[in-house]
Design a protein around this motif. Sequence first.
Motif, mmCIF file in Angstrom:
data_model
loop_
_atom_site.group_PDB
_atom_site.id
_atom_site.type_symbol
_atom_site.label_atom_id
_atom_site.label_comp_id
_atom_site.label_asym_id
_atom_site.label_seq_id
_atom_site.Cartn_x
_atom_site.Cartn_y
_atom_site.Cartn_z
ATOM 1 N N PHE A 150 -8.081 6.179 2.878
ATOM 2 C CA PHE A 150 -7.823 5.893 1.473
ATOM 3 C C PHE A 150 -8.741 4.788 0.929
ATOM 4 N N MET A 198 0.825 -1.200 0.000
ATOM 5 C CA MET A 198 0.000 0.000 0.000
ATOM 6 C C MET A 198 0.868 1.262 0.000
ATOM 7 N N ARG A 199 1.949 1.245 0.737
ATOM 8 C CA ARG A 199 2.844 2.402 0.765
ATOM 9 C C ARG A 199 3.506 2.619 -0.593
ATOM 10 N N LEU A 229 -6.058 3.622 -5.290
ATOM 11 C CA LEU A 229 -5.809 4.359 -4.050
ATOM 12 C C LEU A 229 -6.052 5.872 -4.174
ATOM 13 N N ILE A 230 -6.009 6.384 -5.391
ATOM 14 C CA ILE A 230 -6.253 7.822 -5.559
ATOM 15 C C ILE A 230 -7.696 8.101 -5.962
ATOM 16 N N ILE A 271 -2.313 1.390 -7.643
ATOM 17 C CA ILE A 271 -1.914 2.796 -7.740
ATOM 18 C C ILE A 271 -3.110 3.649 -8.141
ATOM 19 N N TYR A 331 0.903 3.828 -3.175
ATOM 20 C CA TYR A 331 0.530 5.233 -2.956
ATOM 21 C C TYR A 331 1.640 6.167 -3.448
ATOM 22 N N GLN A 332 2.879 5.761 -3.263
ATOM 23 C CA GLN A 332 4.021 6.583 -3.683
ATOM 24 C C GLN A 332 4.399 6.360 -5.154
ATOM 25 N N ARG A 333 3.666 5.452 -5.835
ATOM 26 C CA ARG A 333 3.863 5.156 -7.254
ATOM 27 C C ARG A 333 5.310 4.709 -7.552
#
Length: 390
Positions: free
Chosen positions: A346, A278-279, A387-388, A384, A282-284
């Motif tokens: 999220f 997940m991290r 999550l957005i 990715i 989120y940071q792509r």
Amino acid sequence: MKFSEVIGQQALAARLKQLVDENRLPHALMLCGPEGCGKKALALALASYLLGEREENFDADDFMRVETQEDIVRKNNCAMLRKWEHPDLHFTYPIVKPAGTSADYPMLSEEYIKEWRELLLESPYFSFDEWLERMRTENQQARIFVSESDSLMHKLSLKSSQGGYKVNLIWLPEYMKDDCANKMLKLLEEPPQQTIFILVSEHPERLLETIRSRVQRIDVKQLTVDDICTTLQQQRGIEADTARRIARMAGGNWLKAVEMLSGESETLEYFEEFKTIMRLAYQRRVKELRLWSEHIQKDYGRERQRSMLDYFRRLVRENFVFNFEQPELNYMTQEEENFAKNFARFINEANVIDMDLLFEKAQRDIAQNTTAKIVLFDMALQLIVLLIRK
């Protein structure tokens, strides 16, 4: 093993004892239920009850109370049952071919009786995966082979060594090969005198319909939260709040409750993998996501990969529910809850369903032998986008 040693299931235990006491027990019954509900423990307690172990029996090493021949017989029965070595109790379970054996080697449960008894003595509550590990399967598929039914036909045709019942406990009969199942059907149709068959199944639908029609099915329900909570406190010394939290998350499965107590629990590993993916998503960080997928393929077998994804699905659901701010609806550990305080926002109405479907599809693809790193990397890339999503 006594019925009082079984976790929960008091009503069903009383029903089984009543069937024996009133001489109404069918010659073949099948205890069905989900993993960790205690059906194997119930079957062992029933077998022990049939072979002479009762709640009021003296301990096996209490010599002072042995006065009559009947007392001696009862004492001997108890001693043998406590070691699972009673000559009238026969076990059948899935096995693998021992290393170095020929193609015509007779595949019998007895081949692994030492490992089986050791596992039972540790606890009657263990999973199929634990049994495979104990046998050191090396990725072989465990089955119940036709030579097992041939052996049983011979054993059960003999008279009882103790003058009472002969009991055959069949664990996971759904793993019988077809030729074994057909011969077992004959045994169930024409059972030897004073023989009781106790089948313990998690997937009875996989059995031949003809076998299912020859046994009386008894469904074993999941354990209650109170049963698991009380047992954790009494047997494991767990503090009340922690015990209840674990019991709720276990979902009626004692094996899951025990797993959560272990510092080496797979659940903790899965939690770390969940946080990592997940991290990174989120940071792509696409390169790191590719390396993550390769790591999972290398370090986790297919079953563990699917189990991990099942855990991911649960944690996504729990994080979604966390947003409603109603603690009674959440089933998380303290560590998971601490993580959810920052992560849950999220997971929302716009992505929770698609995220669950994404993990489910990955599970299905891995089960169909698709290359895991490709499946997992594709899954990570889609995360990715999800999550957005708002």
